[in-house]
Design a protein around this motif. Structure first.
Motif, PDB file in Angstrom:
ATOM      1  N   UNK A 355       0.824  -1.210   0.000  1.00 19.16           N
ATOM      2  CA  UNK A 355       0.000   0.000   0.000  1.00 19.16           C
ATOM      3  C   UNK A 355       0.858   1.260   0.000  1.00 19.16           C
ATOM      4  N   UNK A 356       1.940   1.242   0.751  1.00 19.42           N
ATOM      5  CA  UNK A 356       2.835   2.401   0.775  1.00 19.42           C
ATOM      6  C   UNK A 356       3.505   2.590  -0.582  1.00 19.42           C
ATOM      7  N   UNK A 357       3.877   1.499  -1.234  1.00 22.58           N
ATOM      8  CA  UNK A 357       4.494   1.630  -2.558  1.00 22.58           C
ATOM      9  C   UNK A 357       3.493   2.154  -3.583  1.00 22.58           C
ATOM     10  N   UNK A 358       2.228   1.714  -3.480  1.00 17.67           N
ATOM     11  CA  UNK A 358       1.198   2.235  -4.376  1.00 17.67           C
ATOM     12  C   UNK A 358       0.972   3.729  -4.122  1.00 17.67           C
ATOM     13  N   UNK A 359       0.961   4.112  -2.833  1.00 13.75           N
ATOM     14  CA  UNK A 359       0.810   5.528  -2.501  1.00 13.75           C
ATOM     15  C   UNK A 359       1.977   6.340  -3.053  1.00 13.75           C
ATOM     16  N   UNK A 360       3.186   5.802  -2.942  1.00 14.32           N
ATOM     17  CA  UNK A 360       4.360   6.504  -3.470  1.00 14.32           C
ATOM     18  C   UNK A 360       4.244   6.693  -4.978  1.00 14.32           C
ATOM     19  N   UNK A 361       3.776   5.666  -5.672  1.00 19.17           N
ATOM     20  CA  UNK A 361       3.648   5.767  -7.130  1.00 19.17           C
ATOM     21  C   UNK A 361       2.595   6.805  -7.510  1.00 19.17           C
TER      22      UNK A 361
END
Length: 943
Positions: A355-361
């Motif tokens: 989820x954090x990686x998706x938010x970063x993207x």
């Protein structure tokens, strides 16, 4: 609970207990409001209250404590608790109330009447028809009425918003039927909970209930609750939890000495919230999305991260805002950090990382700052995100000076990705820089680790060169130079071609970071012999040009070498601050090469130096060229836009390019007459922070010019001489970098330091003649003309006329306007009014075209005076100007030059010039002949 019997109590029974329920902190005022309603109930009139608050704010505890106080005051107390899991059970809350009422103890000595069981009044099912409904409602009412006939009744329903519909109908049914009975109804409800059933809250509580809003505990009660000392820690705990008792309880179970409150949370709290939000569409997903995005939680990103459409997302946000779970703001956020940490703690590690990686993207694609994207990438551990490496490196560049610890975290996270040896080496060097800001002793080990990853000599030289270009300030520059030396030693075995670019940059960085003379250029030159690479030859030409500029020997040779250096596509030399500073000063008079330089610098990639905005070097080079050509207004626009960008980055005071830009803006503002702008820029700069920088010399020069122009000639003179001493100590003989001698000489004149002015002007003219560029030579000739006045003005006029001739064919419009103005003023002073008018007219036009208001005002005033003198000279039988005639008459009367100067508010030098002009026009040799030439009958006050 202990109670006191008060015989004078208006209730006619026990008074309200003075001691509150154990453990219930900070709720005295709320309980006072409830007990204040007891009087009306005991007097036979029904009353009601509604206690509302956020999840976990202690509504149930307040209701329990109120029940205890009511019991102590003589009420029959019946409290029911609604539950989310029992909402479907018909009559569940009502049966709890009935069971409490039917099992209440009777008064001592009175017979206990037979009361029906709760199940007989409210069956497990909802009544099927109207008759059954009426019978059930009547039975419920009769039970309450019967209890009230025995004494006051306290009915409390906790979480009324979760009660079953049939129980709600029962409460609504009796509410108006017990108005003349001693009945008190207290309901608790979650704030913002939407009533979706058939009975409204007001229908159960009456039209005018006392509404009690529970808020968070104060810092003092928080300290008592957590069993800690009052003070900063207790205040931080209150801020973390909002003083919410339920959250404080969870925090208390986790309190340990030295814990980091910023990350404190409870997975149990997160689980409870997630489960409770399931009754609202998409609320659990939106809750997690808000927690993941944190301060970056814009509405569009929330919806995309939660994977729901915008309408559904908006409804979920609206629900949670009304419940005070989210703040009511344009960027939704969880009301308390403890709740956010708890929601994150409840998420499985892999789920959270993804989820954090998706938010970063999502943030990266929306153009968010690298630091914000990097903050989410730091939480996305144990998964591979190849695109994240460059973002993390950029985030580290932006953070390294303000928050080096964060920069270290970004780079350590970048090293977790799968990297080529080249990229790993580059990141390790960048990490060495960040760790150098945290602890200088850590950096050498990182540099050695980076060297161990060399698998390609050319790449290693390139990476080390990039480090030199990136680190340009004080200790940072020394780190870069030392690191480059270690790389050069490792690469030297590959021959000169392998190490040459790195050696060039190391040489320039060493020269630019020294306060004293730079490294011996001849020693460095010996390494050129074996070089055959075109790029190496190109950089060789650039260094030859720089050495020619530094020695000040030949403008033509410097221009030729610079042209060779600009013939290819190698911009790195010109990006080096030391090289750029001198190159732009030397190329300012060469429009074609300046255009080529700007093309080389105006690349699409980001500059190596992370202080410098993209395109800033080209913009600054254009501004310097415009300033040299006299287009002051356009030059100032270039400088001002850059200073704003440097201000936004917080580096105006220490980045060499930023300091140079600020100094240039100060200088051009002086010429424009905008002293307020110059002073405002100067106030931003810390001279102590720039002492080790070569560009500090130019800043000192600019401040000297400002002080000289604003009534501080002594301080201005000292700044200009200080600049000169530093430049000479640095081995700088190029007169066009900062023409300090010319301005120091001009500032020395009103200070009556004529010998110093003459010496400085002579040195400046010698240096300008060696260099040979028209703008620089013309300026030196103008200065020499100002200080070399032989009394008759012939030598001064010759020099100023030569200055006008030299500058007339150049692009230096401002320098030409200055030379014309000084020549015109000289001609007018020596009685050549007609020539002065012809000279000053183009001076006014040219200075106005340049935007040089102080110069324009001076030229305009001189032109006006020359025209006046020309008009009045025809009426003067001696052919003297008005001022010459007045000075001559006073001298004929025997006054000394000093007395004349004091009487007319002139300098002694000006008096001498006027007398020389009078002698020439009267065709006499000195003062003894003045009386006969003017006529002894004239008086001083005659014009």
């Amino acid at each position: 609970m202990h109670t006191e019997v008060n015989p004078e109590s208006p209730f006619g029974g026990p008074s309200v207990p003075k001691r509150r329920a154990a453990g219930l902190l900070g709720r005295d005022s709320e309980l006072d409001t409830i007990t204040g309603l007891f009087r009306a109930a005991l007097h036979g009139r029904a009353v009601s209250a509604v206690v509302v608050g956020e999840f976990g704010m202690g509504k149930s505890s307040v209701l329990t404590a109120a029940g205890e106080l009511a019991k102590a005051a003589g009420f029959t107390v019946a409290i029911a608790t609604a539950s989310r899991l029992e909402t479907h059970l018909s009559g569940g809350v009502g049966r709890q109330l009935l069971e409490a009422l039917t099992h209440a103890p009777a008064e001592p000595g009175s017979p206990r009447p037979r009361t029906p069981h709760a199940a007989e009044i409210l069956p497990d099912r909802r009544p099927r028809n109207e008759q059954e409904q009426t019978e059930a409602l009547d039975a419920f009412f009769r039970t309450v009425r019967h209890a009230a006939e025995q004494g006051p009744v306290f009915l409390g329903i906790d979480n009324i918003h979760l009660a079953d519909p049939w129980s709600m109908r029962c409460l609504a049914y009796i509410r108006h039927r017990v108005e003349q009975l001693p009945v008190m109804v207290v309901l608790t409800s979650l704030i913002g909970h939407l009533q979706t059933g058939e009975v409204a809250l007001l229908e159960m509580s009456g039209c005018t209930p006392a509404t009690i809003r529970l808020r968070g505990l104060g810092a003092g009660h928080v300290a008592e609750f957590l069993r800690v000392s009052p003070g900063r820690f207790a205040e931080e705990c209150r801020e973390l939890t909002g003083g919410n008792p339920f959250l404080l309880s969870a925090l208390r179970r986790r309190l340990v000495p030295g814990m980091d409150l910023d990350t404190a949370g409870s997975a149990m709290i997160g689980e409870v919230l997630r489960v409770r939000m399931h009754e609202y569409t998409a609320a659990p997903k939106m809750l997690e999305a808000v927690a993941i995005l944190g301060e970056d939680a814009s509405f569009d990103l929330l919806a995309r991260l939660a994977g729901v459409d915008e309408i559904t997302a908006l409804e979920a946000i609206d629900t949670m805002v009304r419940m005070h779970l989210l703040t009511n703001s344009h960027r939704p956020a969880l009301s308390y950090r403890f709740v956010r940490n708890s929601v994150l703690a409840d998420m499985p590690l892999t789920t959270r990382a993804v989820s954090q990686s998706r938010a970063a993207r999502l943030l990266h694609d929306s153009g968010a700052a690298p630091e914000r994207v990097g903050a989410h990438l730091l939480e996305a551990t144990a998964i591979r995100i190849p695109w994240a490496v460059d973002v993390l490196r950029l985030a580290a560049r932006h953070s390294v000076e303000g928050n080096p610890e964060l920069a270290v975290r970004f780079l350590v996270r970048a090293l977790e990705e799968r990297l080529s040896e080249r990229k790993r080496m580059a990141i390790l060097l960048q990490l060495a820089h960040a760790e150098f800001h945290c602890d200088p002793d850590l950096a050498p080990a990182r540099v050695r680790e980076a060297i161990d990853h060399i698998d390609d000599r050319e790449t290693a030289a390139f990476v080390a060169t990039a480090m030199i270009l990136s680190l340009c300030c004080g200790p940072d520059a020394r780190l870069a130079i030392n690191s480059a030396g270690q790389f050069a030693a490792r690469l030297d075995a590959g021959g000169p071609d392998a190490v040459w670019p790195l050696l060039c940059m190391t040489y320039l960085a060493e020269a630019g970071s020294r306060l004293g003379p730079p490294p011996d250029f001849r020693d460095f030159e010996r390494q050129w012999a074996p070089l055959n690479d075109p790029a190496a030859r190109q950089s060789r030409s650039g260094l030859l040009a720089l050495d020619t500029v530094r020695s000040g020997t030949s403008s033509a040779n410097a221009v030729r070498h610079f042209g060779e250096a600009l013939s290819g596509e190698q911009p790195e030399l010109f990006e080096q601050p030391y090289f750029f500073t001198l190159a732009t000063a030397a190329l300012a008079d060469e429009p074609a090469l300046t255009d080529r330089l700007c093309q080389v610098l105006d690349t699409k990639r980001l500059p190596w130096d992370f202080h410098v905005p993209k395109g800033a070097l080209a913009t600054l080079a254009r501004g310097i060229a415009l300033q040299a050509g006299g287009d002051l207004a356009r030059a100032s626009v270039h400088y001002e836009s850059l200073v704003r960008q440097f201000d936004e980055r917080g580096v105006t005071g220490h980045c060499p390019i930023a300091v140079l830009c600020a100094a240039r803006l100060i200088e051009v503002s002086v010429d424009l007459g905008r002293h307020d702008v110059a002073n405002a820029v100067l106030d931003k700069l810390d001279f102590g922070a720039t002492q080790a920088l070569f560009t500090h010399n130019y800043l000192l020069y600019a401040r000297g010019r400002l002080r000289a122009a604003t009534g501080e000639p002594e301080l201005g003179y000292e700044d200009l001489r200080g600049c000169g001493r530093r430049l000479e100590h640095h081995g700088m003989r190029f007169p066009g970098f900062a023409p300090w001698r010319a301005h120091a000489a001009r500032t020395a004149l009103p200070l009556e330091r004529t010998d110093a002015a003459a010496r400085l002007a002579e040195e400046d003219l010698d240096a300008a003649e060696r260099w040979g560029a028209p703008r620089i030579l013309g300026g030196a000739l103008t200065t020499a003309g100002l200080v070399r006045d032989d009394g008759l003005g012939e030598e001064a006029e010759r020099l100023l006329t030569k200055a006008v001739d030299v500058l007339g064919g150049s692009t230096a419009k401002l320098a030409l306007a200055e030379a014309l103005t000084e020549l015109g003023v000289l001609q007018a002073r020596h009685g050549q009014a007609e020539k002065a008018v012809g000279t000053l007219r183009p001076a006014v036009r040219s200075s106005k075209h340049c935007g040089a208001r102080p110069l324009e005002r001076r030229a305009t005033e001189a032109l006006r005076n020359a025209r006046t003198s020309l008009a009045t000279a025809k009426d003067n039988e001696h052919g003297l100007t008005k001022q010459e005639y007045r000075v001559a008459l006073m001298a004929a009367q025997g006054l000394t030059n000093r007395e004349i100067a004091e009487a007319l508010h002139l300098t002694r030098r000006t008096v001498e010039l006027h007398l020389s002009g009078a002698y020439r026009k009267l065709e006499i040799t000195g003062r003894p002949e003045l009386s006969s030439a003017l006529g002894r009958s004239q008086r001083v006050d005659g014009d």
